[in-house]
Design an enzyme around this catalytic site. Structure first.
Site, PDB file in Angstrom:
ATOM      1  N   ASN A  23       0.821  -1.222   0.000  1.00 30.10           N
ATOM      2  CA  ASN A  23       0.000   0.000   0.000  1.00 30.10           C
ATOM      3  C   ASN A  23       0.850   1.265   0.000  1.00 30.10           C
ATOM      4  O   ASN A  23       0.350   2.354   0.267  1.00 30.10           O
ATOM      5  CB  ASN A  23      -0.986  -0.005   1.163  1.00 30.10           C
ATOM      6  CG  ASN A  23      -0.278  -0.057   2.509  1.00 30.10           C
ATOM      7  OD1 ASN A  23       0.961  -0.185   2.548  1.00 30.10           O
ATOM      8  ND2 ASN A  23      -1.010   0.042   3.593  1.00 30.10           N
ATOM      9  N   ASP A  25       3.071   2.641   1.976  1.00 32.31           N
ATOM     10  CA  ASP A  25       3.138   3.535   3.144  1.00 32.31           C
ATOM     11  C   ASP A  25       4.515   3.480   3.806  1.00 32.31           C
ATOM     12  O   ASP A  25       4.732   4.057   4.862  1.00 32.31           O
ATOM     13  CB  ASP A  25       2.032   3.200   4.161  1.00 32.31           C
ATOM     14  CG  ASP A  25       2.225   1.811   4.769  1.00 32.31           C
ATOM     15  OD1 ASP A  25       3.136   1.071   4.333  1.00 32.31           O
ATOM     16  OD2 ASP A  25       1.459   1.457   5.691  1.00 32.31           O
ATOM     17  N   ASP A  29       4.027  -5.297   4.268  1.00 31.31           N
ATOM     18  CA  ASP A  29       2.723  -5.697   4.823  1.00 31.31           C
ATOM     19  C   ASP A  29       2.300  -7.074   4.326  1.00 31.31           C
ATOM     20  O   ASP A  29       2.940  -7.669   3.445  1.00 31.31           O
ATOM     21  CB  ASP A  29       1.653  -4.645   4.487  1.00 31.31           C
ATOM     22  CG  ASP A  29       1.689  -4.254   3.021  1.00 31.31           C
ATOM     23  OD1 ASP A  29       1.722  -5.160   2.175  1.00 31.31           O
ATOM     24  OD2 ASP A  29       1.699  -3.033   2.717  1.00 31.31           O
ATOM     25  N   ASP A  98       6.831 -16.523  14.815  1.00 33.91           N
ATOM     26  CA  ASP A  98       7.899 -16.214  15.763  1.00 33.91           C
ATOM     27  C   ASP A  98       7.258 -16.054  17.140  1.00 33.91           C
ATOM     28  O   ASP A  98       6.265 -15.338  17.272  1.00 33.91           O
ATOM     29  CB  ASP A  98       8.550 -14.888  15.335  1.00 33.91           C
ATOM     30  CG  ASP A  98      10.037 -14.865  15.596  1.00 33.91           C
ATOM     31  OD1 ASP A  98      10.429 -15.300  16.690  1.00 33.91           O
ATOM     32  OD2 ASP A  98      10.793 -14.417  14.717  1.00 33.91           O
ATOM     33  N   GLU A 258      15.513 -20.620  19.142  1.00 31.58           N
ATOM     34  CA  GLU A 258      16.696 -19.776  18.952  1.00 31.58           C
ATOM     35  C   GLU A 258      17.340 -19.655  20.317  1.00 31.58           C
ATOM     36  O   GLU A 258      16.762 -19.084  21.242  1.00 31.58           O
ATOM     37  CB  GLU A 258      16.298 -18.395  18.431  1.00 31.58           C
ATOM     38  CG  GLU A 258      17.529 -17.581  18.057  1.00 31.58           C
ATOM     39  CD  GLU A 258      17.579 -16.208  18.698  1.00 31.58           C
ATOM     40  OE1 GLU A 258      18.350 -15.385  18.230  1.00 31.58           O
ATOM     41  OE2 GLU A 258      16.860 -15.969  19.686  1.00 31.58           O
ATOM     42  N   HIS A 331      17.748 -12.192  10.240  1.00 36.13           N
ATOM     43  CA  HIS A 331      17.563 -10.753  10.449  1.00 36.13           C
ATOM     44  C   HIS A 331      18.558 -10.183  11.460  1.00 36.13           C
ATOM     45  O   HIS A 331      18.514  -8.997  11.748  1.00 36.13           O
ATOM     46  CB  HIS A 331      16.128 -10.490  10.912  1.00 36.13           C
ATOM     47  CG  HIS A 331      15.842 -11.143  12.236  1.00 36.13           C
ATOM     48  ND1 HIS A 331      15.816 -12.515  12.409  1.00 36.13           N
ATOM     49  CD2 HIS A 331      15.626 -10.619  13.456  1.00 36.13           C
ATOM     50  CE1 HIS A 331      15.597 -12.789  13.675  1.00 36.13           C
ATOM     51  NE2 HIS A 331      15.469 -11.664  14.339  1.00 36.13           N
ATOM     52  N   ASP A 332      19.407 -11.027  12.027  1.00 37.72           N
ATOM     53  CA  ASP A 332      20.376 -10.568  13.025  1.00 37.72           C
ATOM     54  C   ASP A 332      21.800 -10.556  12.480  1.00 37.72           C
ATOM     55  O   ASP A 332      22.747 -10.349  13.246  1.00 37.72           O
ATOM     56  CB  ASP A 332      20.347 -11.485  14.256  1.00 37.72           C
ATOM     57  CG  ASP A 332      19.049 -11.358  15.042  1.00 37.72           C
ATOM     58  OD1 ASP A 332      18.408 -10.296  14.971  1.00 37.72           O
ATOM     59  OD2 ASP A 332      18.682 -12.327  15.727  1.00 37.72           O
TER      60      ASP A 332
HETATM   61  C1  NOJ Z   1      16.673 -12.667  19.086  1.00 38.55           C
HETATM   62  C2  NOJ Z   1      16.073 -12.035  17.879  1.00 38.55           C
HETATM   63  O1  NOJ Z   1      16.428 -12.758  16.736  1.00 38.55           O
HETATM   64  C3  NOJ Z   1      16.543 -10.609  17.850  1.00 38.55           C
HETATM   65  O2  NOJ Z   1      16.223  -9.972  16.656  1.00 38.55           O
HETATM   66  C4  NOJ Z   1      15.969  -9.906  19.039  1.00 38.55           C
HETATM   67  O3  NOJ Z   1      16.476  -8.595  19.074  1.00 38.55           O
HETATM   68  C5  NOJ Z   1      16.327 -10.610  20.345  1.00 38.55           C
HETATM   69  N1  NOJ Z   1      16.164 -12.025  20.261  1.00 38.55           N
HETATM   70  C6  NOJ Z   1      15.486 -10.114  21.486  1.00 38.55           C
HETATM   71  O4  NOJ Z   1      14.151 -10.515  21.331  1.00 38.55           O
END
Ligand code: NOJ
Length: 559
Positions: A23, A25, A29, A98, A258, A331-332
């Site tokens: 959209n 913004d 999404d 998640d 994780e 993503h980390d």
């Molecule tokens: C692990 C997640 O992958 C990370 O992105 C997050 O910042 C920390 N746990 C805290 O939730």
């Protein structure tokens, strides 16, 4: 009834903020995700893990949840989510949510009530303790350090009390000792399982259990004060079994944990099939092979032996007892083609494909992070202000507080920043890389999108995406690639990585050159005459058992 569908699964991770903004913004999404499901299917993935979609004030971009039973409005509505689920399922894609239940957002109604009313039952949901007076000054209850900020304790305004947060200040740790908290968590899992989701990724799960009573950590050498009291705590296994009993085992659900630096023994206990805890956990040790002491921002020359230890250790430990996972990006972490001492300006295609082959042909379920399948690169951020991740800012400020000049601190941050993975997807060469139609995105785009993007990669002669397709097909269909036992060869070789996978008389041999120069390697005798199943170059230069690898060449043989 529990099945083991996850053993043949290929999981694709979506970071919803940055996947596709339908959209216009500035935020990715659900509608945008739906529009790309056919693409994910085409790649060959069989499941999607969504980084948090729940309501959140986004201090840690979704990992601080303020309502576990609702979708954040920037992503859409619960109706949109239900449609997403249906659209995934109709394509045969499983859905993994998640679950961030070590902590809640400080905006969660439980936490707000806990602070507003001393007699609220929600006070026991968190870990709130009076501070200590030391020489007249108020100090936190213990000396524990948070992973993201200084002290793990934050003073509650207007009181002498503190609450525990092992991550950002806005992420208050839950008190898992309290049976009601555990029941709430099981109820949340059942809520989502009841909707039809197929499993969960549990965020930093091995911090749920703390050692009570809380006490100072006197260890001299520790990477994080207090860790020995909050990592792999004494009730961890019991808590996971309880979640299974009350929720997970009631459905055919898949679980991947994780973990935060678990001990080797605990890592195995969490995933042992007969233990009924988790199906598998992530292992990231190989991703520390280009940094100092596990600190992502402190770069060191790539150490292939460390990479091998990290990659193969968990495969060996878990084989025959539980299941493993295989990860290069998430993503980390920064993009894999821009680390491990790789020069992506010269070897982007070669390195992207070679890394995928050596990692995903191993024992375990592959997890692919969005964009990795097109060899997306790191972003040339120009200043800390372009980065959104609170961790980048915290570490940058910390370095400066120790006297490091800003530009130097920024160089460190830029090497390991989580922000690299979090910029909008580069779909094509149109405005904002096709992420949206031109609205300024929540996080700046990688200007490389004009040259490096999914569309261009898919059409290229040497396409990372097309290589992934071939690789994933093998990974799903070849029994040795799924179930085979891993045996490593020539561990001490600092240029070559090599291993076999063996299952019911069939053998695969995976070998690759981790160098920017061509390198000769003598393969084991039995590989002679084997069929080349996969190769990231047009040809393999083999004579007898010697293969002369080109830079970053990776080959998979079958016998
Ligand atoms: C692990 C997640 O992958 C990370 O992105 C997050 O910042 C920390 N746990 C805290 O939730």
């Amino acid at each position: 009834m529990k099945t083991d569908w996850y053993k043949k699964a290929i999981v694709y991770q979506i970071y919803p903020f940055s996947f596709m903004d339908s959209n216009n913004d500035g935020w990715g999404d659900i509608e945008g995700i739906i529009s790309k499901l056919d693409y994910i299917k085409e790649l060959g993935a069989t499941a999607i893990w969504f980084s948090p979609l729940y309501k959140s004030p986004d201090c840690d971009y979704g990992y601080d949840i303020s309502d576990y039973r609702d979708i954040d409005e920037k992503f859409g509505t619960m109706r949109d989510f239900d449609r997403l689920l249906e659209e995934c399922h109709s394509r045969g894609l499983k859905v993994i949510m998640d679950m961030v239940i070590n902590h809640t957002s400080t905006e969660h109604p439980w936490f707000k009530e806990a602070l507003a009313d001393r007699n609220s039952k929600y006070r026991d949901y968190y870990i709130i303790r009076p501070g200590r007076r030391v020489k007249g000054r108020l100090q936190p209850p213990t000396n524990w350090a948070s992973t993201f900020t200084g002290s793990a304790w934050e003073r509650i305004e207007g009181t002498d009390e503190y609450y525990l947060h092992l991550f950002c200040r806005e992420q208050a740790d839950l008190n898992w000792e309290h049976p009601e908290v555990r029941q709430e968590m099981a109820d949340i899992l059942n809520f989502w399982l009841g909707k039809g989701v197929d499993g969960f990724r549990f965020d930093v799960f091995n911090m749920f259990s703390k050692v009570w009573p809380l006490q100072d950590d006197d260890s001299r050498k520790t990477f994080q004060k207090g860790a020995k009291f909050f990592v792999d705590g004494p009730r961890m296994h019991e808590f996971l079994k309880e979640l299974n009993e009350k929720a997970l085992s009631l459905y055919d659900s898949f679980t991947v944990g994780e973990s935060f630096h678990p001990s080797r023994e605990n890592a195995l206990e969490y995933i042992r099939e007969d233990n009924r805890e988790f199906d598998t956990i992530f292992n990231f040790a190989h991703l520390d092979s280009d940094n100092i002491g596990g600190l992502k921002f402190f770069r060191k020359p790539f150490d292939l032996l460390q990479f091998k230890d990290g990659l193969f250790g968990p495969q060996k430990d878990s084989y025959g007892l539980g299941w493993n996972t295989l990860v290069l990006e998430n993503h980390d972490n920064p993009r894999c083609v821009d680390r491990f001492s790789i020069d992506s300006s010269r070897f982007r295609y070669e390195a992207a494909t070679m890394l995928a082959a050596v990692t995903f042909m191993g024992f375990g379920t592959p997890f692919i992070y969005m964009g990795q399948e097109a060899g997306l690169t790191n972003t040339p951020f120009r200043s800390i202000d372009e980065m959104k991740d609170p961790v980048s800012h915290f570490v940058y400020d910390l370095m400066k507080s120790y006297g490091m000049p800003g530009p130097l601190a920024f160089r460190f941050i830029r090497y390991g920043a989580r922000d690299h993975a979090r910029v909008p997807m580069a779909w094509n060469a149109s405005v904002n890389g096709g992420f949206n139609r031109g609205h300024e995105p929540w996080q700046c785009v990688n200007p490389a999108y004009k040259d490096i993007n999914v569309e261009k990669d898919m059409a290229a002669e040497r396409s990372v995406f097309r290589f992934y397709q071939k690789l994933l097909k093998i990974k799903k269909e070849n029994a040795a690639a799924i179930y085979g036992k891993t045996e490593e060869y020539d561990h001490g070789n600092r240029k070559i990585i090599a291993y076999s996978r063996e299952h019911e008389g069939k053998r695969l041999f995976v070998a690759a050159n981790f160098c920017a120069r061509s390198t000769a390697y003598r393969m084991p005798e039995w590989v002679q005459g084997a069929e080349v199943l996969l190769n990231n170059y047009d040809r393999a230069d083999i004579s007898g058992t010697v293969i002369r690898f080109s830079p970053y060449q990776g080959v998979v043989f079958e016998k």
